[in-house]
Every structure is written in C-alpha cells, then in structure tokens.
Design a protein around this motif. Structure first.
Motif, PDB file in Angstrom:
ATOM      1  N   ASP A 159      12.946   0.380  -3.632  1.00 47.41           N
ATOM      2  CA  ASP A 159      13.691   0.165  -2.401  1.00 47.41           C
ATOM      3  C   ASP A 159      13.264  -1.136  -1.730  1.00 47.41           C
ATOM      4  OD1 ASP A 159      13.574   3.701  -1.636  1.00 47.41           O
ATOM      5  OD2 ASP A 159      15.068   2.529  -2.733  1.00 47.41           O
ATOM      6  N   ALA A 160      11.984  -1.427  -1.790  1.00 50.36           N
ATOM      7  CA  ALA A 160      11.473  -2.666  -1.208  1.00 50.36           C
ATOM      8  C   ALA A 160      10.689  -3.410  -2.276  1.00 50.36           C
ATOM      9  CB  ALA A 160      10.575  -2.358  -0.012  1.00 50.36           C
ATOM     10  N   ASN A 175       0.825  -1.208   0.000  1.00 47.79           N
ATOM     11  CA  ASN A 175       0.000   0.000   0.000  1.00 47.79           C
ATOM     12  C   ASN A 175       0.858   1.256   0.000  1.00 47.79           C
ATOM     13  OD1 ASN A 175      -2.510   1.274  -0.070  1.00 47.79           O
ATOM     14  ND2 ASN A 175      -2.662   1.416   2.164  1.00 47.79           N
ATOM     15  N   GLY A 176       2.108   1.127  -0.412  1.00 46.56           N
ATOM     16  CA  GLY A 176       2.988   2.293  -0.487  1.00 46.56           C
ATOM     17  C   GLY A 176       3.346   2.872   0.853  1.00 46.56           C
ATOM     18  N   TYR A 177       3.284   2.037   1.900  1.00 47.18           N
ATOM     19  CA  TYR A 177       3.594   2.467   3.271  1.00 47.18           C
ATOM     20  C   TYR A 177       2.668   3.584   3.759  1.00 47.18           C
ATOM     21  CZ  TYR A 177       7.768  -0.264   2.324  1.00 47.18           C
ATOM     22  OH  TYR A 177       8.618  -1.288   1.973  1.00 47.18           O
ATOM     23  N   ALA A 178       1.457   3.627   3.206  1.00 49.88           N
ATOM     24  CA  ALA A 178       0.491   4.658   3.610  1.00 49.88           C
ATOM     25  C   ALA A 178      -0.198   4.265   4.912  1.00 49.88           C
ATOM     26  CB  ALA A 178      -0.550   4.855   2.510  1.00 49.88           C
ATOM     27  N   ALA A 179      -0.649   5.263   5.643  1.00 50.43           N
ATOM     28  CA  ALA A 179      -1.437   5.002   6.842  1.00 50.43           C
ATOM     29  C   ALA A 179      -2.837   4.543   6.439  1.00 50.43           C
ATOM     30  CB  ALA A 179      -1.524   6.260   7.698  1.00 50.43           C
ATOM     31  N   ASN A 180      -3.435   3.682   7.234  1.00 51.06           N
ATOM     32  CA  ASN A 180      -4.778   3.204   6.942  1.00 51.06           C
ATOM     33  C   ASN A 180      -5.831   4.242   7.313  1.00 51.06           C
ATOM     34  OD1 ASN A 180      -3.846   0.777   5.969  1.00 51.06           O
ATOM     35  ND2 ASN A 180      -4.275  -0.391   7.837  1.00 51.06           N
ATOM     36  N   LEU A 228      -2.403   7.488 -12.506  1.00 48.75           N
ATOM     37  CA  LEU A 228      -1.851   7.668 -11.163  1.00 48.75           C
ATOM     38  C   LEU A 228      -1.255   6.364 -10.643  1.00 48.75           C
ATOM     39  CD1 LEU A 228      -1.586   9.400  -8.536  1.00 48.75           C
ATOM     40  CD2 LEU A 228      -3.880   8.595  -7.933  1.00 48.75           C
ATOM     41  N   LEU A 229      -1.978   5.259 -10.792  1.00 46.55           N
ATOM     42  CA  LEU A 229      -1.508   3.971 -10.292  1.00 46.55           C
ATOM     43  C   LEU A 229      -0.292   3.462 -11.055  1.00 46.55           C
ATOM     44  CD1 LEU A 229      -4.929   2.158  -9.688  1.00 46.55           C
ATOM     45  CD2 LEU A 229      -3.387   3.119  -7.967  1.00 46.55           C
ATOM     46  N   SER A 230      -0.207   3.795 -12.340  1.00 45.34           N
ATOM     47  CA  SER A 230       0.921   3.299 -13.139  1.00 45.34           C
ATOM     48  C   SER A 230       2.246   3.936 -12.725  1.00 45.34           C
ATOM     49  CB  SER A 230       0.667   3.546 -14.632  1.00 45.34           C
ATOM     50  OG  SER A 230       0.682   4.922 -14.940  1.00 45.34           O
ATOM     51  N   PHE A 231       2.203   5.097 -12.061  1.00 45.16           N
ATOM     52  CA  PHE A 231       3.431   5.735 -11.596  1.00 45.16           C
ATOM     53  C   PHE A 231       3.653   5.528 -10.089  1.00 45.16           C
ATOM     54  CE2 PHE A 231       3.073   7.903 -15.647  1.00 45.16           C
ATOM     55  CZ  PHE A 231       4.401   7.976 -16.043  1.00 45.16           C
ATOM     56  N   ARG A 232       2.829   4.686  -9.471  1.00 40.94           N
ATOM     57  CA  ARG A 232       3.048   4.327  -8.074  1.00 40.94           C
ATOM     58  C   ARG A 232       3.994   3.132  -8.019  1.00 40.94           C
ATOM     59  NH1 ARG A 232       1.548   7.616  -3.991  1.00 40.94           N
ATOM     60  NH2 ARG A 232       1.417   5.748  -2.696  1.00 40.94           N
ATOM     61  N   HIS A 233       5.102   3.256  -7.324  1.00 36.89           N
ATOM     62  CA  HIS A 233       6.112   2.200  -7.325  1.00 36.89           C
ATOM     63  C   HIS A 233       5.634   0.916  -6.668  1.00 36.89           C
ATOM     64  CE1 HIS A 233       9.855   4.928  -8.107  1.00 36.89           C
ATOM     65  NE2 HIS A 233       8.885   5.106  -8.980  1.00 36.89           N
ATOM     66  N   GLY A 256       7.006  -8.776  -9.359  1.00 33.36           N
ATOM     67  CA  GLY A 256       7.692  -8.689  -8.075  1.00 33.36           C
ATOM     68  C   GLY A 256       8.270  -7.335  -7.759  1.00 33.36           C
ATOM     69  N   GLY A 257       7.662  -6.251  -8.239  1.00 31.81           N
ATOM     70  CA  GLY A 257       8.113  -4.924  -7.872  1.00 31.81           C
ATOM     71  C   GLY A 257       8.966  -4.257  -8.911  1.00 31.81           C
ATOM     72  N   THR A 258       9.479  -4.997  -9.893  1.00 33.63           N
ATOM     73  CA  THR A 258      10.319  -4.422 -10.924  1.00 33.63           C
ATOM     74  C   THR A 258       9.951  -5.017 -12.267  1.00 33.63           C
ATOM     75  OG1 THR A 258      12.015  -6.117 -10.742  1.00 33.63           O
ATOM     76  CG2 THR A 258      12.247  -4.198  -9.310  1.00 33.63           C
ATOM     77  N   LEU A 259      10.526  -4.482 -13.313  1.00 34.87           N
ATOM     78  CA  LEU A 259      10.370  -5.088 -14.628  1.00 34.87           C
ATOM     79  C   LEU A 259      11.128  -6.401 -14.683  1.00 34.87           C
ATOM     80  CD1 LEU A 259      10.897  -1.997 -16.923  1.00 34.87           C
ATOM     81  CD2 LEU A 259       8.794  -3.280 -16.658  1.00 34.87           C
ATOM     82  N   PRO A 260      10.662  -7.364 -15.481  1.00 34.41           N
ATOM     83  CA  PRO A 260      11.403  -8.611 -15.608  1.00 34.41           C
ATOM     84  C   PRO A 260      12.850  -8.352 -16.003  1.00 34.41           C
ATOM     85  CG  PRO A 260       9.255  -8.788 -16.668  1.00 34.41           C
ATOM     86  CD  PRO A 260       9.433  -7.350 -16.276  1.00 34.41           C
ATOM     87  N   GLY A 261      13.785  -8.925 -15.219  1.00 39.06           N
ATOM     88  CA  GLY A 261      15.203  -8.780 -15.532  1.00 39.06           C
ATOM     89  C   GLY A 261      15.839  -7.551 -14.924  1.00 39.06           C
TER      90      GLY A 261
END
Length: 270
Positions: free
Chosen positions: A129-130, A38-43, A104-109, A115-120
């Motif tokens: 970072d995480a 959740n991008g380390y956001a507060a609930n 907006l969502l496409s630029f959220r890391h 798995g968080g990155t592009l393949p390879g």
C-alpha cells in the motif's frame, strides 16, 4: 516489554526460539512512531533498555538449559547424545532463533526489496500500500537484525565464538526460500488464493535475499579477530517447515527436506 514471566522466572521457564525471534520487531523507527519502514508500529521508547535486558536474560536461560540437556544426554550414552545433536539442540540453542526471525522478517511487507516491491512489480495489484524507500527500509532492517544479534553475541562476552556459526547459518538461509506456513492449498489449482500465495512467497523469497545480505554485513561488524571468521566445521540444522531449498541448489535426499555437505533440514517435530 521485559515485564513478563520470562523476565522473573527465566531459570524455570526457558522461552521458545520463536519467542526470542520476536525481539527483531522491537526497535523504534527512525522518524517517530508509526513510520512506514517500521510497519507503522508504535515505538517502545523508554522500554527499549528493559526489552534488551529481557532478551539477553532469555538467551542466557536458553544457554543454561541447552548445556544442562547436552550434559544429561552425554551421560545417557551415544544414542541420547546423537538425539541431542540432531533434534534437541535446534530447539534449545539460542542461535537457532535466527531462522525464525529471518522467516518472520521475510513475510513483513515493510522489509522491502527494490523500493518496497519486486523489481518490475511496482504497478502490480499485489504491491504494498505504501512504497518504502530502499534507504529507510535497509536502515530499519539492519537495526532489527542488530537487536537480534546483539544479545546472541554479547551474552557470550568478549570471547564470543558463535559468529562463524551465525555467518554459515545466514549463508545457508540465503540458498533457501521461505514457506508461507499459514497458507492452506485450495482444491482448485487455478484459485485466486493459490495465485496470491505464489506471489507472496515470491516477494518473501526476494526479501530473504536482501535480509541475508544485510545479516552478513551486521555480523561482520562484530568481527574483532580473524578467528571469528574461521569456517564452522559442524552440521547446521534448519526448520524444514519454514524453509525449502532453492531450485538452484542440489535436490535433497528423501529423508530430509534439504541436505548438503554441512546442513540438514528436517521438518520440526512437536
């Protein structure tokens, strides 16, 4: 949080589509506050229901304004009606908040692809970072999309007829790539900033593919009758300052950023 001016004065101040799109960032993470998915956001916790009610009220207000504007334009003649269909509609019809939300969502890391990155790219200096697990990321993505689509569809009641429109819009977005609107190109074509920008757009484009596939799955979960799956017959406009046609699709004519048989994308005019 459902306590601002749009909650109490919605009939007087219909919100912008960009404002409505922000509801996609409101759902809580699965593992408490500040989760990676959740991008380390507060609930938002107990405010969730009031946020959903506020989002629905915003969308209903936009529908009223859109319908009133359409009727007024029709009464003024064909040129005014054409102006509504080609320009005003995409600023007032609540379904047009979807392109802003997906951009907006496409630029959220935390919206991961593989798995968080592009393949390879797992060892790339530009990787997150995480690294968010694919399962947790996809689960959070669908929750965010559901928060966006729920008020858009449920605000029309049991006879909601906008699902085919939304499915077609998502399909068209899957053939585009998102533009980094905050980037200002350097005079030096070999600058580090330009290289990082290219990588950021590459990551965003990969995320958009995942987002549109998830959006289709979420939209299909609302389908109760076959009529909801009938092809949408009209034109669908997308903001050309946020999306450009992928190179795999036919090049657009000069008058538009993107064009096909049933979609025209023109730069927003303010």
């Amino acid at each position: 949080t459902g306590s601002g001016k749009f909650r109490h004065n919605a009939s007087s101040y219909p919100p912008s589509l960009r404002f409505v799109a922000l509801v996609s960032l409101c759902p809580d993470g699965d593992h408490g506050a500040h989760s990676a998915a959740n991008g380390y956001a507060a609930n938002v916790g107990r405010r969730a229901n009031s946020i959903k009610v506020a989002a629905t009220q915003c969308i209903k207000s936009l529908r009223v304004t859109c319908q009133a504007t359409a009727a007024q334009c029709r009464s003024l003649g064909r040129e005014a009606e054409k102006n509504f269909e080609n320009r005003l509609k995409m600023k007032l019809m609540p379904e047009y908040s979807v392109p802003y939300a997906l951009h907006l969502l496409s630029f959220r890391h935390e919206t991961a692809s593989s798995g968080g990155t592009l393949p390879g790219d797992a060892d790339d200096d530009f990787s997150e970072d995480a690294v968010v697990s694919s399962e947790a990321s996809n689960r959070m993505l669908k929750k965010r999309l559901k928060w966006l689509f729920d008020p858009l569809i449920h605000s029309l009641g049991a006879g909601a007829d906008n699902i085919s429109f939304l499915l077609r819009m998502v399909e068209l977005l899957s053939k585009c790539y998102p533009v980094d609107v905050e980037f200002k190109k350097s005079d030096d074509d070999l600058s580090i900033e330009d290289d990082l920008h290219d990588k950021e757009e590459k990551h965003a484009s990969a995320r958009l593919k995942i987002i549109t596939m998830a959006a289709r799955d979420v939209l299909l979960s609302y389908v109760k009758k076959d009529v909801n799956l009938s092809a949408y017959p009209g034109a669908i406009f997308l903001p050309g300052d946020l999306f450009k046609k992928s190179s795999s699709v036919i090049t657009s004519p000069p008058a538009y950023q993107i064009s096909s048989e049933d979609v025209l994308v023109e730069k927003s005019k303010t």
